[in-house]
Design an enzyme around this catalytic site. Structure first.
Site, PDB file in Angstrom:
ATOM      1  N   TYR A 122     -15.198  -3.480   8.906  1.00  0.00           N
ATOM      2  CA  TYR A 122     -13.863  -2.860   8.949  1.00  0.00           C
ATOM      3  C   TYR A 122     -13.259  -3.014  10.347  1.00  0.00           C
ATOM      4  O   TYR A 122     -12.085  -3.381  10.500  1.00  0.00           O
ATOM      5  CB  TYR A 122     -13.994  -1.388   8.560  1.00  0.00           C
ATOM      6  CG  TYR A 122     -12.696  -0.614   8.540  1.00  0.00           C
ATOM      7  CD1 TYR A 122     -11.781  -0.763   7.502  1.00  0.00           C
ATOM      8  CD2 TYR A 122     -12.397   0.293   9.560  1.00  0.00           C
ATOM      9  CE1 TYR A 122     -10.595  -0.042   7.480  1.00  0.00           C
ATOM     10  CE2 TYR A 122     -11.215   1.024   9.543  1.00  0.00           C
ATOM     11  CZ  TYR A 122     -10.322   0.850   8.503  1.00  0.00           C
ATOM     12  OH  TYR A 122      -9.143   1.570   8.489  1.00  0.00           O
TER      13      TYR A 122
ATOM     14  N   ASP B 120      -1.299  -7.845  -5.305  1.00  0.00           N
ATOM     15  CA  ASP B 120      -2.596  -7.898  -4.625  1.00  0.00           C
ATOM     16  C   ASP B 120      -2.352  -8.631  -3.315  1.00  0.00           C
ATOM     17  O   ASP B 120      -2.031  -9.830  -3.314  1.00  0.00           O
ATOM     18  CB  ASP B 120      -3.616  -8.645  -5.496  1.00  0.00           C
ATOM     19  CG  ASP B 120      -4.971  -8.762  -4.819  1.00  0.00           C
ATOM     20  OD1 ASP B 120      -5.068  -8.486  -3.599  1.00  0.00           O
ATOM     21  OD2 ASP B 120      -5.934  -9.154  -5.498  1.00  0.00           O
ATOM     22  N   VAL B 121      -2.511  -7.931  -2.199  1.00  0.00           N
ATOM     23  CA  VAL B 121      -2.120  -8.515  -0.908  1.00  0.00           C
ATOM     24  C   VAL B 121      -3.017  -9.676  -0.460  1.00  0.00           C
ATOM     25  O   VAL B 121      -2.740 -10.309   0.552  1.00  0.00           O
ATOM     26  CB  VAL B 121      -2.049  -7.462   0.223  1.00  0.00           C
ATOM     27  CG1 VAL B 121      -0.976  -6.431  -0.052  1.00  0.00           C
ATOM     28  CG2 VAL B 121      -3.411  -6.824   0.487  1.00  0.00           C
TER      29      VAL B 121
ATOM     30  N   ALA C  51     -13.976  -5.330  12.515  1.00  0.00           N
ATOM     31  CA  ALA C  51     -13.629  -6.748  12.705  1.00  0.00           C
ATOM     32  C   ALA C  51     -12.272  -7.037  12.061  1.00  0.00           C
ATOM     33  O   ALA C  51     -11.422  -7.729  12.632  1.00  0.00           O
ATOM     34  CB  ALA C  51     -14.711  -7.646  12.101  1.00  0.00           C
TER      35      ALA C  51
ATOM     36  N   LYS D  58      -9.809  -4.968  11.501  1.00  0.00           N
ATOM     37  CA  LYS D  58      -8.707  -4.285  12.188  1.00  0.00           C
ATOM     38  C   LYS D  58      -8.504  -4.841  13.608  1.00  0.00           C
ATOM     39  O   LYS D  58      -7.369  -4.883  14.082  1.00  0.00           O
ATOM     40  CB  LYS D  58      -8.948  -2.771  12.200  1.00  0.00           C
ATOM     41  CG  LYS D  58      -8.916  -2.134  10.800  1.00  0.00           C
ATOM     42  CD  LYS D  58      -7.539  -2.265  10.138  1.00  0.00           C
ATOM     43  CE  LYS D  58      -7.429  -1.448   8.858  1.00  0.00           C
ATOM     44  NZ  LYS D  58      -6.096  -1.500   8.242  1.00  0.00           N
TER      45      LYS D  58
ATOM     46  N   SER E 274      -6.064   0.564  12.877  1.00  0.00           N
ATOM     47  CA  SER E 274      -6.973   1.709  12.921  1.00  0.00           C
ATOM     48  C   SER E 274      -7.492   1.815  14.347  1.00  0.00           C
ATOM     49  O   SER E 274      -7.494   0.811  15.075  1.00  0.00           O
ATOM     50  CB  SER E 274      -8.169   1.465  11.979  1.00  0.00           C
ATOM     51  OG  SER E 274      -9.188   2.413  12.224  1.00  0.00           O
TER      52      SER E 274
ATOM     53  N   GLY F  98       0.829  -1.212   0.000  1.00  0.00           N
ATOM     54  CA  GLY F  98       0.000   0.000   0.000  1.00  0.00           C
ATOM     55  C   GLY F  98       0.857   1.254   0.000  1.00  0.00           C
ATOM     56  O   GLY F  98       0.397   2.325   0.419  1.00  0.00           O
ATOM     57  N   GLY F  99       2.086   1.141  -0.489  1.00  0.00           N
ATOM     58  CA  GLY F  99       3.030   2.260  -0.414  1.00  0.00           C
ATOM     59  C   GLY F  99       2.899   3.280  -1.531  1.00  0.00           C
ATOM     60  O   GLY F  99       3.646   4.254  -1.574  1.00  0.00           O
TER      61      GLY F  99
ATOM     62  N   ARG G  48       0.422   5.396  -2.214  1.00  0.00           N
ATOM     63  CA  ARG G  48      -0.187   6.690  -1.887  1.00  0.00           C
ATOM     64  C   ARG G  48      -0.565   6.720  -0.398  1.00  0.00           C
ATOM     65  O   ARG G  48      -0.418   5.721   0.319  1.00  0.00           O
ATOM     66  CB  ARG G  48      -1.428   6.928  -2.748  1.00  0.00           C
ATOM     67  CG  ARG G  48      -2.589   6.048  -2.376  1.00  0.00           C
ATOM     68  CD  ARG G  48      -3.838   6.358  -3.179  1.00  0.00           C
ATOM     69  NE  ARG G  48      -4.970   5.623  -2.622  1.00  0.00           N
ATOM     70  CZ  ARG G  48      -6.103   5.393  -3.254  1.00  0.00           C
ATOM     71  NH1 ARG G  48      -6.267   5.836  -4.490  1.00  0.00           N
ATOM     72  NH2 ARG G  48      -7.082   4.722  -2.667  1.00  0.00           N
TER      73      ARG G  48
HETATM   74  N1  LIG Z   1      -6.652   7.500   6.370  1.00  0.00           N
HETATM   75  C1  LIG Z   1      -7.077   7.271   7.600  1.00  0.00           C
HETATM   76  O1  LIG Z   1      -7.545   8.158   8.295  1.00  0.00           O
HETATM   77  C2  LIG Z   1      -6.938   5.906   8.194  1.00  0.00           C
HETATM   78  C3  LIG Z   1      -7.451   5.710   9.461  1.00  0.00           C
HETATM   79  C4  LIG Z   1      -7.302   4.477  10.065  1.00  0.00           C
HETATM   80  C5  LIG Z   1      -6.630   3.459   9.408  1.00  0.00           C
HETATM   81  N2  LIG Z   1      -6.146   3.651   8.144  1.00  0.00           N
HETATM   82  C6  LIG Z   1      -5.433   2.531   7.518  1.00  0.00           C
HETATM   83  O2  LIG Z   1      -4.204   2.991   6.974  1.00  0.00           O
HETATM   84  C7  LIG Z   1      -3.892   2.242   5.807  1.00  0.00           C
HETATM   85  C8  LIG Z   1      -3.668   3.186   4.630  1.00  0.00           C
HETATM   86  O3  LIG Z   1      -4.817   3.986   4.491  1.00  0.00           O
HETATM   87  P1  LIG Z   1      -4.879   5.289   3.549  1.00  0.00           P
HETATM   88  O4  LIG Z   1      -5.823   6.217   4.182  1.00  0.00           O
HETATM   89  O5  LIG Z   1      -3.515   5.744   3.212  1.00  0.00           O
HETATM   90  O6  LIG Z   1      -5.631   4.647   2.275  1.00  0.00           O
HETATM   91  P2  LIG Z   1      -5.375   4.815   0.697  1.00  0.00           P
HETATM   92  O7  LIG Z   1      -6.594   4.251   0.053  1.00  0.00           O
HETATM   93  O8  LIG Z   1      -4.946   6.199   0.354  1.00  0.00           O
HETATM   94  O9  LIG Z   1      -4.125   3.848   0.470  1.00  0.00           O
HETATM   95  C9  LIG Z   1      -4.260   2.463   0.568  1.00  0.00           C
HETATM   96  C10 LIG Z   1      -3.301   1.832  -0.433  1.00  0.00           C
HETATM   97  O10 LIG Z   1      -3.481   0.410  -0.341  1.00  0.00           O
HETATM   98  C11 LIG Z   1      -3.540  -0.096  -1.657  1.00  0.00           C
HETATM   99  N3  LIG Z   1      -4.299  -1.346  -1.694  1.00  0.00           N
HETATM  100  C12 LIG Z   1      -5.623  -1.524  -1.450  1.00  0.00           C
HETATM  101  N4  LIG Z   1      -5.959  -2.815  -1.650  1.00  0.00           N
HETATM  102  C13 LIG Z   1      -4.827  -3.457  -2.021  1.00  0.00           C
HETATM  103  C14 LIG Z   1      -4.540  -4.799  -2.362  1.00  0.00           C
HETATM  104  N5  LIG Z   1      -5.494  -5.758  -2.377  1.00  0.00           N
HETATM  105  N6  LIG Z   1      -3.273  -5.132  -2.693  1.00  0.00           N
HETATM  106  C15 LIG Z   1      -2.302  -4.170  -2.703  1.00  0.00           C
HETATM  107  N7  LIG Z   1      -2.519  -2.881  -2.377  1.00  0.00           N
HETATM  108  C16 LIG Z   1      -3.773  -2.530  -2.054  1.00  0.00           C
HETATM  109  C17 LIG Z   1      -4.230   0.986  -2.472  1.00  0.00           C
HETATM  110  O11 LIG Z   1      -3.997   0.828  -3.863  1.00  0.00           O
HETATM  111  C18 LIG Z   1      -3.618   2.257  -1.886  1.00  0.00           C
HETATM  112  O12 LIG Z   1      -2.431   2.628  -2.549  1.00  0.00           O
HETATM  113  C19 LIG Z   1      -5.048   1.261   5.593  1.00  0.00           C
HETATM  114  O13 LIG Z   1      -4.702   0.018   6.156  1.00  0.00           O
HETATM  115  C20 LIG Z   1      -6.184   1.922   6.370  1.00  0.00           C
HETATM  116  O14 LIG Z   1      -7.143   0.965   6.799  1.00  0.00           O
HETATM  117  C21 LIG Z   1      -6.287   4.852   7.522  1.00  0.00           C
END
Ligand SMILES: NC(=O)c1ccc[n+]([C@@H]2O[C@H](COP(=O)([O-])OP(=O)(O)OC[C@H]3O[C@@H](n4cnc5c(N)ncnc54)[C@H](O)[C@@H]3O)[C@@H](O)[C@H]2O)c1
Length: 222
Positions: free
Chosen positions: A156, A64-65, A158, A160, A143, A14-15, A17
């Site tokens: 979600y 795809d994770v 569940a 996390k 989260s 998920g790196g 963005r």
């Molecule tokens: N943004 C928030 O406020 C927030 C709050 C709590 C937790 N989180 C957690 O932080 C993490 C990142 O969130 P974010 O806000 O940066 O989200 P985001 O959607 O900007 O980034 C998530 C990244 O994960 C990638 N991704 C999604 N499914 C994938 C898959 N099957 N295989 C490979 N890559 C995949 C996406 O392409 C994206 O680049 C997530 O685990 C999210 O649950 C975010």
């Protein structure tokens, strides 16, 4: 300049963005070479350019994770192209908003697969190498919804909560193998840079494992 990770290799799912990008750039600034694993190829390339501009080596892989074989390819590529595996950050995640009575089985499975199973598969793929070298840092992004339930986010939450429990159990399982496993739950008042700094702290601490830190401006107590 902090070069505490110089010569180390970090893999970040998920790196491409968001928070994962913030973690990638923070670890790169601290000296790490970076493998970015994500579904989004254009965004991955842009983040890779930013890492390269910091003077670090970088590699990308479409992953795809939810697929075990892709995690194995990801770890293999880190070893082949960057020459090691020191840090794994499981950050890929998805969210959707549904009340439970309108939540489809498909939505449940999708969120559980990416967030919970994806974290398990990433850890499993890294463990063989980390155990052999008797050293490794695994950082899972959860989260605050993994610490408390939120309405319309039961699936979600569940997923996390699963990440929180898995992280704590795995940390105990591998503590004697020189591997630490830590967690970053987080809420609203965080930036990707905050998350990067927390990941850097975890990546550089030997005697801290099984912990979760809330980067949430004090919103969550436990
Ligand atoms: N943004 C928030 O406020 C927030 C709050 C709590 C937790 N989180 C957690 O932080 C993490 C990142 O969130 P974010 O806000 O940066 O989200 P985001 O959607 O900007 O980034 C998530 C990244 O994960 C990638 N991704 C999604 N499914 C994938 C898959 N099957 N295989 C490979 N890559 C995949 C996406 O392409 C994206 O680049 C997530 O685990 C999210 O649950 C975010």
């Amino acid at each position: 300049m902090d070069e505490s990770l110089k010569g180390q290799v970090a893999v970040i799912t998920g790196g491409a963005r968001g928070i994962g990008r913030g973690i990638a750039l923070t670890l790169a600034k601290a000296g790490a070479d970076i493998l970015i694993a994500d579904l989004l190829e254009d965004a991955m390339r842009e983040t890779a350019e930013e890492v390269r501009a910091l003077g670090r080596r970088v590699s990308t892989l479409k992953v795809d994770v939810t697929k075990a074989e892709m995690h194995r390819a990801m770890i293999g590529q880190a070893l082949d192209q960057l020459g090691g595996l020191d840090i794994l950050v499981n950050c890929a995640g998805v969210i959707s908003i549904h009340p439970v009575d309108a939540l489809s089985e498909r939505d449940w499975d999708f969120v559980m697969d990416v967030n919970a199973k994806g974290t398990f598969l990433g850890c499993q793929a890294a463990l063989e190498h980390m155990k052999a070298q008797r050293k490794g840092r695994i950082i899972n992004v959860a989260s605050i919804a993994g610490k408390e339930g939120f309405p319309n986010l039961a699936h979600y939450s569940a997923s996390k909560f699963a990440v929180v429990g898995f992280t704590n159990a795995l940390a105990k399982e591998v503590a004697r193998d020189g591997i630490t496993v830590k967690l970053i739950p987080q809420g609203r008042a965080q930036t990707p840079e905050d998350m990067g700094r927390m990941a850097l702290f975890f990546a550089t601490m030997d005697n801290v494992t099984g912990q979760s830190v809330n980067v949430d401006g004090g919103f969550t107590f436990h």
